[in-house]
Motif scaffolding. Structure first.
Motif, mmCIF file in Angstrom:
data_model
loop_
_atom_site.group_PDB
_atom_site.id
_atom_site.type_symbol
_atom_site.label_atom_id
_atom_site.label_comp_id
_atom_site.label_asym_id
_atom_site.label_seq_id
_atom_site.Cartn_x
_atom_site.Cartn_y
_atom_site.Cartn_z
ATOM 1 N N UNK A 44 0.824 -1.202 -0.060
ATOM 2 C CA UNK A 44 -0.034 0.026 0.002
ATOM 3 C C UNK A 44 0.911 1.223 -0.135
ATOM 4 N N UNK A 45 0.482 2.269 -0.642
ATOM 5 C CA UNK A 45 1.189 3.535 -0.643
ATOM 6 C C UNK A 45 1.215 4.217 0.769
ATOM 7 N N UNK A 46 -0.068 4.054 1.329
ATOM 8 C CA UNK A 46 -0.119 4.752 2.772
ATOM 9 C C UNK A 46 -1.186 4.009 3.690
ATOM 10 N N UNK A 47 -0.856 4.587 5.142
ATOM 11 C CA UNK A 47 -1.801 4.044 6.097
ATOM 12 C C UNK A 47 -2.661 4.897 6.444
ATOM 13 N N UNK A 48 -3.981 4.475 6.583
ATOM 14 C CA UNK A 48 -5.096 5.684 6.734
ATOM 15 C C UNK A 48 -5.650 5.494 8.121
ATOM 16 N N UNK A 49 -6.736 6.567 8.300
ATOM 17 C CA UNK A 49 -7.434 6.484 9.658
ATOM 18 C C UNK A 49 -6.455 6.441 10.992
ATOM 19 N N UNK A 50 -5.288 7.144 10.665
ATOM 20 C CA UNK A 50 -4.150 7.127 11.944
ATOM 21 C C UNK A 50 -3.836 8.626 12.093
ATOM 22 N N UNK A 51 -4.477 8.923 13.257
ATOM 23 C CA UNK A 51 -4.531 10.586 13.601
ATOM 24 C C UNK A 51 -3.036 10.867 13.839
ATOM 25 N N UNK A 52 -2.664 11.944 13.073
ATOM 26 C CA UNK A 52 -1.600 12.731 13.078
ATOM 27 C C UNK A 52 -0.401 11.974 12.121
ATOM 28 N N UNK A 53 -0.891 10.937 11.589
ATOM 29 C CA UNK A 53 0.043 10.073 10.792
ATOM 30 C C UNK A 53 -0.520 9.655 9.289
ATOM 31 N N UNK A 54 -1.654 10.401 9.176
ATOM 32 C CA UNK A 54 -2.449 10.147 8.011
ATOM 33 C C UNK A 54 -1.590 9.850 6.680
ATOM 34 N N UNK A 55 -1.980 8.839 5.959
ATOM 35 C CA UNK A 55 -1.161 8.537 4.608
ATOM 36 C C UNK A 55 0.228 8.323 4.683
ATOM 37 N N UNK A 56 0.658 8.199 5.755
ATOM 38 C CA UNK A 56 2.044 7.780 5.928
ATOM 39 C C UNK A 56 2.405 6.407 5.326
ATOM 40 N N UNK A 57 3.618 6.332 4.429
ATOM 41 C CA UNK A 57 4.037 5.140 4.050
ATOM 42 C C UNK A 57 4.220 4.310 4.951
ATOM 43 N N UNK A 58 3.761 2.819 4.683
ATOM 44 C CA UNK A 58 3.872 1.993 6.042
ATOM 45 C C UNK A 58 5.227 1.483 6.347
ATOM 46 N N UNK A 59 6.380 1.667 5.553
ATOM 47 C CA UNK A 59 7.581 1.179 5.838
ATOM 48 C C UNK A 59 8.041 2.286 6.764
ATOM 49 N N UNK A 60 7.715 3.789 6.333
ATOM 50 C CA UNK A 60 8.081 4.901 6.992
ATOM 51 C C UNK A 60 7.719 4.868 8.450
ATOM 52 N N UNK A 61 6.550 4.427 8.564
ATOM 53 C CA UNK A 61 5.878 4.371 9.982
ATOM 54 C C UNK A 61 6.459 3.368 10.840
ATOM 55 N N UNK A 62 6.820 2.210 10.172
ATOM 56 C CA UNK A 62 7.502 1.121 11.032
ATOM 57 C C UNK A 62 9.123 1.665 11.278
ATOM 58 N N UNK A 63 9.554 2.148 10.434
ATOM 59 C CA UNK A 63 11.000 2.886 10.694
ATOM 60 C C UNK A 63 10.967 3.878 11.886
ATOM 61 N N UNK A 64 9.857 4.590 11.819
ATOM 62 C CA UNK A 64 9.718 5.282 12.930
ATOM 63 C C UNK A 64 9.547 4.880 14.180
ATOM 64 N N UNK A 65 8.751 3.815 14.261
ATOM 65 C CA UNK A 65 8.327 2.921 15.436
ATOM 66 C C UNK A 65 9.416 2.428 15.771
ATOM 67 N N UNK A 66 10.472 1.650 14.982
ATOM 68 C CA UNK A 66 11.575 1.020 15.799
ATOM 69 C C UNK A 66 12.603 2.269 16.421
#
Length: 330
Positions: A44-66
């Motif tokens: 997917x191009x983006x993760x949605x319904x995620x307050x404050x991070x709407x549309x963030x690329x999934x791998x970018x989100x996980x990198x931030x989480x790590x």
């Protein structure tokens, strides 16, 4: 090689696992996350319904989480957890390396007092050529995750079960051009037919042979739905209903049994905290909730992390009391 015993080993480095790691790390718990690096939403191009991070690329989100988990002392190690067993008052997890992982190889065995299963689920897709190739792009399943991205376009729903009409009704909110391809779904009853007709939704009977995939730099794009007799219906997106199966092999190795979901699929049963019926074994995210989106999975990870810490605090206090009693008797 064997590590020292951690408080918690988390199997799965997705939103649930990393959120639990942050929560536990903030309580100064020793945590190791085993991450095979196979996020379910990677296409997917983006993760949605995620307050404050709407549309963030999934791998970018996980990198931030790590990075966030590591900032609180959690260890995130690439690897695939392949086996688990109880030993003394904790667990031993066997880990195999994964291809393409960078950095120093981690230990092949991890010990922990508790285990949190958060490796997610596997999407078992309909066996129709073109579906897997376009999965996460022109082929979607969740109106809330990716429906907005196909709004106003020609949408086909590939029927494979009794939930097909419900999926059509949700997508009809987003487009005036929605077609139900019955494929292997049951024929709608009169009440359902009346609803579909009122909304102007055509119902196409017959098996779908394949999706017509055109050439393109990113692996092609969807052009239409092709029936067994060769008839082609131009569409821009297709919605499917995968069968969701939790990655529950480790749970079963420990003696647990996956439960069947009423809508199909299998999951690890937990209580409201995230605890399973097996002592010391917890689960969160899509492992235990097949319908959880990214935000819900993250929230479940936070809950499980907090409750795990509370359980460990209770155990630590009890051990301290026992030690004090032993000291006084000596």
């Amino acid at each position: 090689m064997t590590t020292t015993t951690h408080d918690v080993v988390i199997v799965g480095g997705g939103p649930a696992g990393l959120s639990a790691a942050v929560t536990l790390g903030r309580s100064l718990r020793s945590v190791v996350v085993i991450d095979a690096g196979e996020p379910r939403n990677a296409p997917a191009e983006g993760a949605h319904n995620l307050l404050g991070r709407e549309g963030i690329a999934p791998r970018e989100l996980l990198a931030a989480g790590r990075r966030e988990a590591a900032s609180y002392g959690a260890q995130v190690r690439p690897g695939r957890a392949v086996a688990v067993r109880r030993e003394d008052d904790g667990f031993v997890v066997d880990v195999e390396p994964v291809q393409g992982s960078s950095g120093e190889p981690g230990p092949t065995t991890v010990r922990a007092r508790r285990i949190l299963l958060a490796a997610g689920l596997v999407d078992e897709l309909p066996d129709v050529p073109g579906v897997r190739e376009l999965w996460g792009r022109d082929v979607i399943h969740c109106p809330y995750c990716h429906g907005y991205e196909v709004r106003g376009r020609r949408i086909g729903v590939l029927g494979t079960g009794p939930n097909a009409v419900h999926q059509v009704l949700l997508l009809r909110q987003l487009s005036d051009s929605v077609t139900l391809f019955l494929h292997t779904a049951p024929v709608p009853d009169d009440a359902a037919r009346e609803k579909l007709a009122a909304l102007g939704v055509p119902v196409v009977e017959g098996r779908v042979a394949r999706l017509d995939v055109g050439d393109g730099p990113d692996g092609g794009s969807l052009r239409g739905v092709v029936l067994g007799d060769g008839t082609t219906f131009p569409v821009d997106a297709v919605a499917v209903a995968p069968r969701f199966v939790a990655r529950g092999e480790l749970f079963e190795q420990l003696g647990g049994e996956l439960e069947d979901h009423p809508m199909g699929g299998r999951f690890v049963p937990v209580d409201a905290r995230g605890a399973t019926t097996l002592p010391g074994v917890w689960a969160a995210g899509n492992t235990s909730d097949l319908s959880a989106m990214v935000g819900a999975s993250a929230a479940a990870g936070v809950m499980a992390g907090a409750q795990l810490n509370a359980e460990l605090v209770t155990e630590d206090v009890e051990r301290a009391v026992e030690a004090e009693h032993a000291r006084r008797r000596a």
